[in-house]
Design an enzyme around this catalytic site. Structure first.
Site, PDB file in Angstrom:
ATOM      1  N   HIS A  52      -2.912   0.682   8.302  1.00 27.26           N
ATOM      2  CA  HIS A  52      -1.461   1.498   8.102  1.00 27.26           C
ATOM      3  C   HIS A  52      -1.324   2.480   7.112  1.00 27.26           C
ATOM      4  CE1 HIS A  52       3.231   1.325   7.599  1.00 27.26           C
ATOM      5  NE2 HIS A  52       2.859   2.241   6.539  1.00 27.26           N
ATOM      6  N   GLU A  53      -2.072   2.296   5.762  1.00 28.26           N
ATOM      7  CA  GLU A  53      -2.132   3.537   4.825  1.00 28.26           C
ATOM      8  C   GLU A  53      -2.971   4.578   5.388  1.00 28.26           C
ATOM      9  OE1 GLU A  53       0.094   3.428   2.977  1.00 28.26           O
ATOM     10  OE2 GLU A  53       0.738   1.389   3.132  1.00 28.26           O
ATOM     11  N   LEU A  77       7.458   2.049   3.276  1.00 24.31           N
ATOM     12  CA  LEU A  77       8.561   2.604   2.305  1.00 24.31           C
ATOM     13  C   LEU A  77       8.904   3.938   2.618  1.00 24.31           C
ATOM     14  CD1 LEU A  77       6.337   1.737  -0.909  1.00 24.31           C
ATOM     15  CD2 LEU A  77       8.346   0.783  -0.213  1.00 24.31           C
ATOM     16  N   GLY A 102       0.708  -1.419  -0.009  1.00 27.87           N
ATOM     17  CA  GLY A 102      -0.026  -0.104   0.008  1.00 27.87           C
ATOM     18  C   GLY A 102       1.056   1.438   0.012  1.00 27.87           C
TER      19      GLY A 102
HETATM   20 ZN    ZN Z   1       3.860   3.613   5.519  1.00 24.68          ZN
END
Ligand code: ZN
Length: 182
Positions: free
Chosen positions: A144-145, A103, A55
């Protein structure tokens, strides 16, 4: 036709790293699907796929809009990668601990407790209402996103001690982000 269709060719964008203030700003809710928004969504999808992410949130590519990209295929599910506009958590159930990364935090993986099941509501890139029920990795990715859009990061779930142990690596990432912005 003046409005580009969903399916716009996306570009790989730079992923903003920890330390960039945009990761701490709450995203703005989307009122209207504009050509600019379609481009952001296409870029978000392309960047997520390029980086093999499960994601990605729009603020991670420097855009303050409430959009996330999600890739069920990297969770061994059938549905194709897509974007969700204004995603909202409706229900969660259970709790499960698992390793998680981001990321925006290269090479940092930490155990984070998350609900085991989540039901999320939002709007598809075509402008239709959608709801997704997910478990395990996809549930984790959605939560999380969605947190990214609120300015919350996965390290916020860690204990004081874990964060202290990570402090020097976090500083390195901050320095790298500062360097890339200059
Ligand atoms: Zn993240």
């Amino acid at each position: 036709m003046d409005t580009p269709q969903w399916g716009t060719i996306g570009q790989v964008r730079r992923i903003v790293l920890y330390g960039n203030p945009i990761l701490r700003f709450p995203a703005q809710q989307v009122e209207k699907i504009t050509p600019e928004l379609l481009q952001i969504m296409a870029d978000l999808l392309t960047t997520m796929k390029k980086k093999d992410g499960v994601g990605l949130a729009a603020n991670q590519i420097g855009e303050r809009v409430a959009v996330i990209a999600i890739n069920p295929q990297s969770c061994d599910l059938d549905s194709p990668p897509t974007c969700i506009i204004n995603p909202k958590v409706l229900i969660t159930e259970g709790v499960i601990e698992a390793e998680e990364g981001c990321l925006s935090f290269p090479d940092i993986y930490e155990i984070v407790p998350r609900p085991e099941m989540v039901k999320v509501q939002g709007i598809s890139p075509e402008g239709k209402e959608l709801s997704i029920e997910a478990t395990k990795l996809l549930a984790r990715a959605l939560l999380h996103e969605i947190e990214h859009l609120q300015g919350v990061l996965f390290i916020d779930h860690l204990s004081e001690l874990r964060r202290r142990l990570l402090a020097s690596r976090l500083k390195e990432i901050e320095a790298r982000e500062k360097g890339e912005c200059e």
